[in-house]
Each structure stands twice: as structure tokens, then as C-alpha cells.
Design a protein around this motif. Structure first.
Motif, PDB file in Angstrom:
ATOM      1  N   LYS A  51       0.834  -1.204   0.000  1.00 56.69           N
ATOM      2  CA  LYS A  51       0.000   0.000   0.000  1.00 56.69           C
ATOM      3  C   LYS A  51       0.865   1.250   0.000  1.00 56.69           C
ATOM      4  O   LYS A  51       0.573   2.232  -0.706  1.00 56.69           O
ATOM      5  CB  LYS A  51      -0.918   0.000   1.219  1.00 56.69           C
ATOM      6  CG  LYS A  51      -2.068  -0.994   1.152  1.00 56.69           C
ATOM      7  CD  LYS A  51      -2.937  -0.880   2.411  1.00 56.69           C
ATOM      8  CE  LYS A  51      -4.148  -1.790   2.344  1.00 56.69           C
ATOM      9  NZ  LYS A  51      -4.990  -1.676   3.564  1.00 56.69           N
ATOM     10  N   GLU A  52       1.930   1.231   0.781  1.00 57.41           N
ATOM     11  CA  GLU A  52       2.826   2.390   0.848  1.00 57.41           C
ATOM     12  C   GLU A  52       3.540   2.605  -0.484  1.00 57.41           C
ATOM     13  O   GLU A  52       3.845   3.736  -0.862  1.00 57.41           O
ATOM     14  CB  GLU A  52       3.847   2.192   1.968  1.00 57.41           C
ATOM     15  CG  GLU A  52       4.653   3.424   2.292  1.00 57.41           C
ATOM     16  CD  GLU A  52       5.597   3.211   3.465  1.00 57.41           C
ATOM     17  OE1 GLU A  52       6.488   4.063   3.659  1.00 57.41           O
ATOM     18  OE2 GLU A  52       5.462   2.199   4.168  1.00 57.41           O
ATOM     19  N   ALA A  53       3.808   1.516  -1.190  1.00 54.21           N
ATOM     20  CA  ALA A  53       4.465   1.622  -2.492  1.00 54.21           C
ATOM     21  C   ALA A  53       3.517   2.126  -3.575  1.00 54.21           C
ATOM     22  O   ALA A  53       3.958   2.582  -4.634  1.00 54.21           O
ATOM     23  CB  ALA A  53       5.029   0.268  -2.902  1.00 54.21           C
ATOM     24  N   ILE A 221       6.543  -7.816  -6.764  1.00 57.44           N
ATOM     25  CA  ILE A 221       6.437  -7.976  -5.316  1.00 57.44           C
ATOM     26  C   ILE A 221       7.782  -8.206  -4.628  1.00 57.44           C
ATOM     27  O   ILE A 221       8.116  -7.498  -3.666  1.00 57.44           O
ATOM     28  CB  ILE A 221       5.448  -9.116  -4.965  1.00 57.44           C
ATOM     29  CG1 ILE A 221       4.073  -8.863  -5.594  1.00 57.44           C
ATOM     30  CG2 ILE A 221       5.335  -9.277  -3.453  1.00 57.44           C
ATOM     31  CD1 ILE A 221       3.410  -7.580  -5.189  1.00 57.44           C
ATOM     32  N   PRO A 222       8.611  -9.175  -5.061  1.00 51.72           N
ATOM     33  CA  PRO A 222       9.875  -9.406  -4.352  1.00 51.72           C
ATOM     34  C   PRO A 222      10.773  -8.179  -4.319  1.00 51.72           C
ATOM     35  O   PRO A 222      11.436  -7.906  -3.306  1.00 51.72           O
ATOM     36  CB  PRO A 222      10.527 -10.545  -5.152  1.00 51.72           C
ATOM     37  CG  PRO A 222       9.408 -11.214  -5.857  1.00 51.72           C
ATOM     38  CD  PRO A 222       8.423 -10.134  -6.173  1.00 51.72           C
ATOM     39  N   HIS A 223      10.801  -7.420  -5.399  1.00 52.16           N
ATOM     40  CA  HIS A 223      11.674  -6.247  -5.477  1.00 52.16           C
ATOM     41  C   HIS A 223      11.198  -5.143  -4.537  1.00 52.16           C
ATOM     42  O   HIS A 223      12.013  -4.468  -3.896  1.00 52.16           O
ATOM     43  CB  HIS A 223      11.724  -5.744  -6.916  1.00 52.16           C
ATOM     44  CG  HIS A 223      12.194  -6.768  -7.896  1.00 52.16           C
ATOM     45  ND1 HIS A 223      13.502  -7.180  -7.987  1.00 52.16           N
ATOM     46  CD2 HIS A 223      11.510  -7.494  -8.819  1.00 52.16           C
ATOM     47  CE1 HIS A 223      13.625  -8.097  -8.937  1.00 52.16           C
ATOM     48  NE2 HIS A 223      12.422  -8.309  -9.452  1.00 52.16           N
ATOM     49  N   ILE A 224       9.890  -4.947  -4.450  1.00 47.13           N
ATOM     50  CA  ILE A 224       9.354  -3.923  -3.540  1.00 47.13           C
ATOM     51  C   ILE A 224       9.656  -4.290  -2.090  1.00 47.13           C
ATOM     52  O   ILE A 224      10.098  -3.444  -1.292  1.00 47.13           O
ATOM     53  CB  ILE A 224       7.838  -3.755  -3.754  1.00 47.13           C
ATOM     54  CG1 ILE A 224       7.560  -3.156  -5.129  1.00 47.13           C
ATOM     55  CG2 ILE A 224       7.226  -2.874  -2.660  1.00 47.13           C
ATOM     56  CD1 ILE A 224       6.094  -3.092  -5.487  1.00 47.13           C
ATOM     57  N   LEU A 225       9.434  -5.542  -1.725  1.00 47.71           N
ATOM     58  CA  LEU A 225       9.655  -5.947  -0.343  1.00 47.71           C
ATOM     59  C   LEU A 225      11.134  -5.930   0.016  1.00 47.71           C
ATOM     60  O   LEU A 225      11.501  -5.649   1.163  1.00 47.71           O
ATOM     61  CB  LEU A 225       9.076  -7.350  -0.112  1.00 47.71           C
ATOM     62  CG  LEU A 225       7.562  -7.489  -0.299  1.00 47.71           C
ATOM     63  CD1 LEU A 225       7.111  -8.910   0.025  1.00 47.71           C
ATOM     64  CD2 LEU A 225       6.807  -6.494   0.589  1.00 47.71           C
ATOM     65  N   ARG A 226      11.992  -6.217  -0.935  1.00 46.65           N
ATOM     66  CA  ARG A 226      13.426  -6.233  -0.646  1.00 46.65           C
ATOM     67  C   ARG A 226      14.033  -4.827  -0.629  1.00 46.65           C
ATOM     68  O   ARG A 226      14.884  -4.510   0.201  1.00 46.65           O
ATOM     69  CB  ARG A 226      14.151  -7.095  -1.683  1.00 46.65           C
ATOM     70  CG  ARG A 226      15.615  -7.354  -1.337  1.00 46.65           C
ATOM     71  CD  ARG A 226      16.255  -8.397  -2.238  1.00 46.65           C
ATOM     72  NE  ARG A 226      16.310  -7.963  -3.634  1.00 46.65           N
ATOM     73  CZ  ARG A 226      15.603  -8.483  -4.610  1.00 46.65           C
ATOM     74  NH1 ARG A 226      14.743  -9.471  -4.362  1.00 46.65           N
ATOM     75  NH2 ARG A 226      15.710  -8.048  -5.851  1.00 46.65           N
ATOM     76  N   ASN A 227      13.576  -3.962  -1.556  1.00 50.34           N
ATOM     77  CA  ASN A 227      14.175  -2.629  -1.686  1.00 50.34           C
ATOM     78  C   ASN A 227      13.390  -1.520  -1.002  1.00 50.34           C
ATOM     79  O   ASN A 227      13.905  -0.426  -0.807  1.00 50.34           O
ATOM     80  CB  ASN A 227      14.331  -2.281  -3.170  1.00 50.34           C
ATOM     81  CG  ASN A 227      15.274  -3.217  -3.888  1.00 50.34           C
ATOM     82  OD1 ASN A 227      16.452  -3.305  -3.562  1.00 50.34           O
ATOM     83  ND2 ASN A 227      14.762  -3.937  -4.873  1.00 50.34           N
ATOM     84  N   GLY A 228      12.124  -1.794  -0.663  1.00 55.13           N
ATOM     85  CA  GLY A 228      11.318  -0.809   0.047  1.00 55.13           C
ATOM     86  C   GLY A 228      10.424   0.006  -0.854  1.00 55.13           C
ATOM     87  O   GLY A 228      10.705   0.171  -2.051  1.00 55.13           O
TER      88      GLY A 228
END
Length: 433
Positions: A51-53, A221-228
Motif C-alpha cells: 500500500k505504501e508503495a 512484489i519481491p523487489h518492492i519488499l526487498r528494496n522498500g
């Protein structure tokens, strides 16, 4: 500074190794996000990050991804399902196929995170049966990841059993609509359900809340969770952040899949990425989101390619299947081509769609063959007005938008066909003898 100078690829990064090589993927940070999700055991934290992304779905409507996941996780019914939609039948769209072929691990990791986050009882990837090479790559990646303990039984010693089952989809274009897809997965005809209430988040597979996302959305998804989330929002407009994969085809010198920040001008995609129009011709029209969305003219090439800007301009981004039309193309012949597509792909469930798509194709064919009249133009618009927005899915609306838009932008070509009694773009028949 050019787009290419200020942007580094998110999804299409250089890859050292075979697409299914799990060790090569792990060297780039692969499965770190998945292991972090398992360690935290906090699904809401994952959803809040999305949501923040401000990640929006890359499959057509641009719906906020985090909100969709939240609806399934907190549904009053606790039996949930997850499906990755990898059907991809849209004309001019081939980015999901590219991701499956070259980057299967980032999709697999995204699927695992999604299924785990919403507490799915079972998880599937609905895969177009024509994607034989892509299926093989995904299966090899899945086997390699399972050998490393990233899925299967007792994942990483957590006691969790999770798998992503491949479901071979033999459906049509309409089967790509999520409710039709879920119907076909249950052995029923691939026919869309009327909405509301049949949104998959409310009533999906086996009548239970179901999360459906497409390939590109899950690959993010993996990139957002890993990089913020801040990293994800570095590019793109505030309401449509991040990058998107554009399938560029039609009359360009270099068709292909290009990853660019959302909001990139269409002109950059055509002139820089596509290296211009073939044979040094001019641009006559562009479908920015496939034939289901309105064409734009050559005076609109500086439009930003994002969901909100294109909607404001009266068209849409869809799944970013960009089709370029050159100035040597007969627009009635092109309209007929896509009208036949919509006619052929109608599932026949809705009478306005079944009859309307047939009537539109018949009238456009009549005009292209040189047998049309001015009354036929009025009848085309009348039919569009009758059937637009009347189907359970958007197919008949897309067929109507195509004809309406073609008539609005190129009415003079229709009138020329009627005046000459033939297509002016084809050679005049020579009588022998």
C-alpha cells in the motif's frame, strides 16, 4: 537527462545464468523477500508495504494491489485461494510471456509471497496452453526452487507446506477475464460472471475469496519488499509510481518488450525504443492499450504513458500493449481485422455481445468491400450505442469503442470507401480483354 540515463531496470535486469538457475537468481537477492515474509510471519506488514508503495495492478484496470490483498486476507470467509493469471490473449500484448520465459523465479517468488500473505488454501498459475517453452522454464525454475527448500513441504523448517500448481488454460480471449478464468478452472464454460457481487475477492474459486493477480504485478512484489516502497516510488508519477513493461508492436523498426517508468511519453517508446516507424513513414494512429481502448492520433504522441493520464485523454493503458499504425494503412481494413477478432472471441453468453459484435463486423466488411452507404455509418454508431457497456465483461464495449473511435478519427476514409465503391488503399482491378 534521457529516460534511459535516469532509470535502471526493475524487472528486466541482466541475468547471469539460465532463466531457471536458482543460484543465479539468489545471487541477485532472489528469495530474500520470501524468506523475510516467512520469518516475520506478519501478512499485514507485507500488505502495508505494498500500500505504501502504491503498486497498481499491471493487468488492465490498475487497481491498487495492496487493497486487493487486504480484502482477501480479512474476508469473513477464512478459506482463501490464489491464482496467477498468465493467460495473456490480448492482441499486441506479450510481456507476461517474456517474463515467464526469461525471469520465472521472480514470478514464482511473487506467487509464493501472495499465496502465503492471503492465507491461500491452494495456489495456482493459470497458464496459456500455447506457452510451451514458458511452461517448461517455469517448471524447471519451480523444481530448482523446491530442491532448495523454497517451496514444497516444511518450507525452510517452518512446518509450512506450499505449492504453486500449474493449470493449463485452454480458454479463449474472454477466459483472460478473471471470473471467466475461474469458471474454466472449475470445469465450466469460460464465461464471465455478472458483477457485482461476483468479484473474485468476494466470490472466486469454489465460491471462496480468491486473490487474482497477473504476471507483471506479481513479479514486482519481491523487489518492492526487498528494496522498500520508497525505491519503488523513485520513478513514475505519484499516483502511478514504478515502471511498467510495454509490449511494442505494429509499424515500428524494433518491436519488443521495453521496461520504462510510468509516465514516459509515448513518443520516447516509439522513436527511441522502437527506433521509429518502418520505411520512414509517419504515425497515423496508436493503440496505447490494445484494440479495446481508443486510438490516439499523431498529435498526441507526447502523452504520458500511465493509467491516469491516458484515462484523462479518453483512452486507457490496459496491459500496455502498444500497437503503432503507419500512414500507409487503411483504417477500415484494420478496424475490420479487430472487429473480426472481437466477433470470434465473444463467448456468446450475452445477446448484445453475441449479436452486436457480429453486426459491427458485417457492416465494416460491407464498407471495406466497397458496398457501403452513408446509412451504414449511422447504423454502426447506433449499434455501438446500443451494446456498449451491456456485457458481463468488457469485450462488447471494446468492440464498440474500436468502431466509434475509428469513425471519429477517420470518417473521411469511410466516406472515401463509399464514394469510390472500393478501398482506395488497394490497386484498382485491371480488366483483361
Amino acid at each position: 537527462m534521457s529516460v534511459s540515463e535516469k532509470f535502471s531496470p526493475r524487472l528486466l535486469r541482466p541475468y547471469s545464468g539460465d532463466p531457471w538457475d536458482v543460484d543465479a537468481y539468489c545471487r541477485q537477492g532472489g528469495y530474500e523477500a520470501w524468506l523475510s515474509c516467512l520469518k516475520s510471519a506478519d501478512p499485514q506488514k507485507t500488505i502495508d508495504t505494498l500500500k505504501e508503495a502504491h503498486l497498481r495492478g499491471r493487468g488492465g484496470a490498475g487497481f491498487p494491489t495492496g487493497l486487493k490483498w487486504d480484502k482477501v486476507l480479512h474476508h469473513r470467509i477464512k478459506e482463501h485461494y490464489f491464482v496467477c493469471n498468465a493467460g495473456e490473449h490480448e492482441p499486441g500484448t506479450f510481456k507476461d510471456r517474456y517474463l515467464l520465459r526469461h525471469y520465472p523465479h521472480q514470478l514464482l517468488e511473487g506467487c509464493l509471497i501472495a499465496a502465503y500473505t492471503v492465507g491461500a488454501k491452494k495456489a495456482y498459475i493459470y497458464l496459456n496452453h500455447e506457452f510451451e517453452e514458458e511452461r517448461a522454464h517455469f517448471q524447471r525454475a519451480k523444481d530448482a526452487a523446491q530442491n532448495k527448500g523454497f517451496l514444497g513441504q516444511n518450507v525452510q523448517g517452518t512446518g509450512l507446506d506450499i505449492d504453486i500448481e500449474i493449470f493449463d488454460g485452454y480458454g479463449s480471449y474472454v477466459a483472460g477475464e478473471e471470473t471467466a478464468m475461474l469458471e474454466s478452472m472449475q470445469g465450466r464454460p469460460a464465461q464471465p460472471k455478472q458483477k457485482p457481487p461476483f468479484y473474485p475477492t468476494e466470490y472466486g474459486l469454489h465460491g471462496k475469496p480468491t486473490l487474482v493477480n497477473n504476471v507483471e504485478t506479481l513479479s514486482n512484489i519481491p523487489h518492492i519488499l526487498r528494496n522498500g516502497p520508497d525505491w519503488f516510488r523513485e520513478v513514475g508519477p505519484p499516483t502511478c509510481p514504478g515502471a511498467m513493461l510495454f509490449s511494442l508492436s505494429g509499424a515500428v523498426n524494433r518491436p519488443g518488450v521495453y521496461e520504462l517508468p510510468l509516465g514516459t511519453p509515448l513518443r520516447h517508446l516509439i522513436e527511441v525504443c522502437g527506433q521509429g516507424v518502418i520505411h520512414s513513414r509517419g504515425v497515423k494512429a496508436v493503440f496505447p492499450g490494445g484494440p479495446s481502448f481508443s486510438m490516439i492520433g499523431p498529435d498526441q504522441l507526447d502523452l504520458p504513458m500511465d493509467f491516469d493520464s491516458l484515462k484523462k485523454a479518453g483512452t486507457g493503458l490496459g496491459s500496455a500493449g502498444v500497437i503503432v499504425v503507419d500512414d500507409a494503412t487503411c483504417m477500415i481494413e484494420l478496424t475490420l481485422k479487430y472487429s473480426h477478432f472481437f466477433e470470434r472471441e465473444s463467448c456468446g453468453q450475452c445477446p448484445p455481445c453475441r449479436i452486436g459484435t457480429q453486426e459491427l463486423a458485417t457492416l465494416v466488411r460491407k464498407i471495406e468491400d466497397g458496398q457501403g452507404t452513408e446509412k451504414d455509418l449511422a447504423q454502426l454508431l447506433q449499434i455501438c450505442g446500443f451494446v456498449k457497456g451491456t456485457g458481463y465483461c468488457t469485450l462488447v464495449t471494446g468492440a464498440s469503442v474500436l468502431v466509434q473511435n475509428s469513425l471519429r478519427l477517420f470518417r473521411h476514409e469511410y466516406e472515401e470507401h463509399i464514394r469510390l465503391g472500393r478501398c482506395p488503399y488497394k490497386p484498382v482491378p485491371v480488366e483483361v480483354g
